[in-house]
Design a protein around this motif. Structure first.
Motif, short mmCIF file in Angstrom:
data_model
loop_
_atom_site.label_atom_id
_atom_site.label_comp_id
_atom_site.label_asym_id
_atom_site.label_seq_id
_atom_site.Cartn_x
_atom_site.Cartn_y
_atom_site.Cartn_z
N UNK A 23 45.76 58.36 36.43
CA UNK A 23 45.31 57.00 36.20
C UNK A 23 45.61 56.15 37.42
N UNK A 24 44.58 55.64 38.08
CA UNK A 24 44.82 54.85 39.29
C UNK A 24 45.39 53.47 38.95
N UNK A 25 46.10 52.92 39.89
CA UNK A 25 46.63 51.57 39.75
C UNK A 25 45.92 50.67 40.75
N UNK A 38 37.59 48.28 55.96
CA UNK A 38 38.72 48.36 55.05
C UNK A 38 38.67 47.37 53.88
N UNK A 39 38.36 46.08 54.10
CA UNK A 39 38.32 45.17 52.94
C UNK A 39 37.29 45.59 51.90
N UNK A 40 36.15 46.08 52.34
CA UNK A 40 35.11 46.50 51.39
C UNK A 40 35.56 47.71 50.59
N UNK A 41 36.21 48.64 51.25
CA UNK A 41 36.72 49.85 50.57
C UNK A 41 37.80 49.45 49.58
N UNK A 42 38.70 48.55 49.99
CA UNK A 42 39.77 48.07 49.13
C UNK A 42 39.21 47.40 47.88
N UNK A 43 38.24 46.50 48.07
CA UNK A 43 37.62 45.81 46.93
C UNK A 43 36.91 46.79 46.00
N UNK A 46 39.48 48.82 43.92
CA UNK A 46 40.05 48.01 42.85
C UNK A 46 39.02 47.70 41.76
N UNK A 47 37.76 47.50 42.15
CA UNK A 47 36.71 47.24 41.17
C UNK A 47 36.52 48.45 40.27
N UNK A 49 38.75 50.78 39.64
CA UNK A 49 39.96 50.90 38.81
C UNK A 49 39.87 49.95 37.62
N UNK A 50 39.48 48.71 37.86
CA UNK A 50 39.34 47.73 36.79
C UNK A 50 38.29 48.17 35.77
N UNK A 51 37.17 48.69 36.24
CA UNK A 51 36.13 49.16 35.33
C UNK A 51 36.62 50.33 34.48
N UNK A 52 37.45 51.17 35.05
CA UNK A 52 38.00 52.30 34.29
C UNK A 52 38.88 51.81 33.15
N UNK A 53 39.75 50.84 33.45
CA UNK A 53 40.60 50.26 32.41
C UNK A 53 39.77 49.53 31.35
N UNK A 54 38.75 48.80 31.77
CA UNK A 54 37.89 48.11 30.82
C UNK A 54 37.19 49.11 29.89
N UNK A 55 36.77 50.24 30.44
CA UNK A 55 36.14 51.27 29.61
C UNK A 55 37.13 51.83 28.60
#
Length: 76
Positions: A23-25, A38-43, A46-47, A49-55
């Motif tokens: 499970x990613x954090x 790098x900023x695009x990859x980082x975003x 995280x996007x 990861x958030x979608x995984x938790x929302x699912x």
């Protein structure tokens, strides 16, 4: 939401989380300045990861609703 339902929802979510082997954090560290992509990859990471938790939360809510419907159908 009543406390029994909240507890059941919590237990369903914990069970779903425990089934996920890796499970990613969220990555809180901003990427170093000077790396163009790098900023695009980082975003994006995280996007996702958030979608995984929302699912997982949506799945727990759906399972809870199904359990609730089953209990309602079998009540006298």
């Amino acid at each position: 939401m009543n406390s029994d339902r909240r507890q059941r929802l919590h237990e369903l979510l914990v069970a779903l989380l425990s089934r996920d082997e890796e499970l990613p954090l969220m990555d809180e560290e901003l990427p170093a300045a000077g790396h163009a992509g790098e900023p695009a990859v980082w975003l994006d990471k995280n996007r996702r990861t958030l979608q995984r938790y929302q699912a997982l939360v949506r799945t727990a809510v759906t399972l809870d609703a199904l359990v609730d419907a089953e209990q309602t159908d079998h009540e006298p």
